[in-house]
Design an enzyme around this catalytic site. Structure first.
Site, mmCIF file in Angstrom:
data_model
loop_
_atom_site.group_PDB
_atom_site.id
_atom_site.type_symbol
_atom_site.label_atom_id
_atom_site.label_comp_id
_atom_site.label_asym_id
_atom_site.label_seq_id
_atom_site.Cartn_x
_atom_site.Cartn_y
_atom_site.Cartn_z
ATOM 1 N N ARG A 1 0.777 -1.213 -0.022
ATOM 2 C CA ARG A 1 -0.075 0.057 0.099
ATOM 3 C C ARG A 1 0.781 1.112 -0.042
ATOM 4 O O ARG A 1 2.036 1.302 0.220
ATOM 5 C CB ARG A 1 -0.787 0.021 1.261
ATOM 6 C CG ARG A 1 -0.086 -0.101 2.633
ATOM 7 C CD ARG A 1 -0.851 0.294 3.741
ATOM 8 N NE ARG A 1 -0.289 -0.037 4.940
ATOM 9 C CZ ARG A 1 0.827 0.832 5.513
ATOM 10 N NH1 ARG A 1 1.188 2.122 4.686
ATOM 11 N NH2 ARG A 1 1.312 0.631 6.503
ATOM 12 N N VAL B 1 4.594 3.971 8.248
ATOM 13 C CA VAL B 1 4.501 2.592 9.161
ATOM 14 C C VAL B 1 2.995 2.888 9.839
ATOM 15 O O VAL B 1 2.885 4.094 10.307
ATOM 16 C CB VAL B 1 5.802 2.574 10.142
ATOM 17 C CG1 VAL B 1 5.658 1.796 11.191
ATOM 18 C CG2 VAL B 1 7.143 2.230 9.494
ATOM 19 N N THR B 2 2.612 1.779 10.006
ATOM 20 C CA THR B 2 1.453 2.082 10.955
ATOM 21 C C THR B 2 1.015 0.659 11.707
ATOM 22 O O THR B 2 1.955 -0.014 11.549
ATOM 23 C CB THR B 2 0.021 2.275 10.014
ATOM 24 O OG1 THR B 2 -1.067 2.524 10.883
ATOM 25 C CG2 THR B 2 -0.382 0.896 9.151
ATOM 26 N N TYR B 3 -0.069 0.613 12.539
ATOM 27 C CA TYR B 3 -0.081 -0.549 13.541
ATOM 28 C C TYR B 3 -1.346 -0.993 13.343
ATOM 29 O O TYR B 3 -2.475 -0.006 13.037
ATOM 30 C CB TYR B 3 0.255 -0.064 14.862
ATOM 31 C CG TYR B 3 -0.618 -1.036 16.025
ATOM 32 C CD1 TYR B 3 0.320 -2.108 16.231
ATOM 33 C CD2 TYR B 3 -1.680 -0.564 16.588
ATOM 34 C CE1 TYR B 3 -0.205 -2.896 17.260
ATOM 35 C CE2 TYR B 3 -2.152 -1.561 17.453
ATOM 36 C CZ TYR B 3 -1.440 -2.608 17.939
ATOM 37 O OH TYR B 3 -1.864 -3.672 18.758
ATOM 38 N N HIS B 4 -1.685 -2.076 13.479
ATOM 39 C CA HIS B 4 -2.882 -2.882 13.535
ATOM 40 C C HIS B 4 -3.050 -3.805 14.788
ATOM 41 O O HIS B 4 -1.920 -4.311 15.056
ATOM 42 C CB HIS B 4 -3.291 -3.523 12.349
ATOM 43 C CG HIS B 4 -3.266 -3.039 11.082
ATOM 44 N ND1 HIS B 4 -4.072 -2.027 10.929
ATOM 45 C CD2 HIS B 4 -2.553 -3.278 9.946
ATOM 46 C CE1 HIS B 4 -3.948 -1.530 9.627
ATOM 47 N NE2 HIS B 4 -2.979 -2.202 9.267
ATOM 48 N N GLY C 1 -7.246 -0.520 2.684
ATOM 49 C CA GLY C 1 -8.224 0.635 3.054
ATOM 50 C C GLY C 1 -7.977 1.312 4.364
ATOM 51 O O GLY C 1 -6.968 2.037 4.247
ATOM 52 N N CYS D 1 2.903 6.400 10.749
ATOM 53 C CA CYS D 1 2.884 7.124 9.612
ATOM 54 C C CYS D 1 3.953 8.155 9.470
ATOM 55 O O CYS D 1 4.133 9.022 8.509
ATOM 56 C CB CYS D 1 1.538 7.995 9.234
ATOM 57 S SG CYS D 1 -0.184 6.977 9.477
#
Length: 227
Positions: free
Chosen positions: A78, A82-85, A163, A181
């Site tokens: 994507r 950097v992001t976290y889930h 998404g 981010c």
């Protein structure tokens, strides 16, 4: 006329499995083997993802340490950094072909943000877009990340996957191991943190689905299942 949409509730799904699910559906659309507009709604175990524009410098602990602490770390295709889930976060993966929405990728992203803005407004949370910073913000804190990937059908029509990730009951301490981010001068928040109370996750899925259908002018068919 409203566009038909299939809404699939998958529960808690490991990141790699969810990626396979959405990529396989995107490939069916790209190869004209399917025409269904589909949203996959799910939660992930604790996972850190690095987008195509991301840097491992925005991960603040060695990866082996993160793994020992129960995180997975994944490079993904994507946009974004950097992001976290993790648990308590609603992740929506719309796998759509965009002809019903003017084949406009920028509008698609704005629509995703609008779904979240309207959902938050319903419970009295004022949120907004910030110029040049994708996502949805409450003050200077990000409450929802947005990241999309698009590919083209032979016709030139775009197909989307990836998404949004809305922090509902998310443990915000998990964000402390990254620079979310890649933005160092802003924070993160959640619906529970803003409202001061834990939230009903099912109610939030229902809310997101209603506003998705409003913004995208869809009629949704629910398909609850286990991935």
């Amino acid at each position: 006329m409203a566009t038909p949409l299939v809404w699939r509730s998958l529960g808690v799904v490991p990141y790699d499995d969810a990626l396979d699910i959405q990529v396989n559906q995107a490939l069916r659309l790209l190869h004209l083997e399917d025409d269904a507009q589909t949203v996959f709604a799910l939660e992930h175990p604790r996972t850190i993802t690095i987008g195509r524009n991301g840097s491992e410098a925005n991960i603040l602990l060695p990866i082996d340490v993160l793994v020992r602490r129960g995180f997975e770390v994944r490079m993904v295709d994507r946009g974004g950094d950097v992001t976290y889930h993790g648990p308590g976060q609603w992740v929506l993966y719309p796998v759509l072909h965009l002809a019903p929405w003017g084949n406009d990728v920028a509008q698609f992203v704005r629509n995703l943000e609008e779904v979240v803005i309207r959902s938050l407004a319903e419970v009295g949370i004022e949120s907004r877009r910030v110029d040049d910073l994708p996502g949805v913000w409450v003050g200077d804190d990000k409450i929802c990340a947005v990241g999309a990937r698009v590919k083209k059908r032979p016709s030139g029509e775009f197909v989307t996957y990836h998404g949004i990730a809305l922090n509902v009951n998310t443990d915000l301490q998990d964000f402390e191991v990254i620079v979310p981010c890649g933005i160092r001068d802003r924070g993160v928040t959640s619906v529970a943190a803003v409202l001061g109370a834990p939230q009903d996750m099912k109610a939030w899925e229902d809310r997101l689905r209603r506003h998705f259908c409003e913004v995208f002018a869809c009629d949704a068919v629910l398909a609850e299942e286990t991935a």
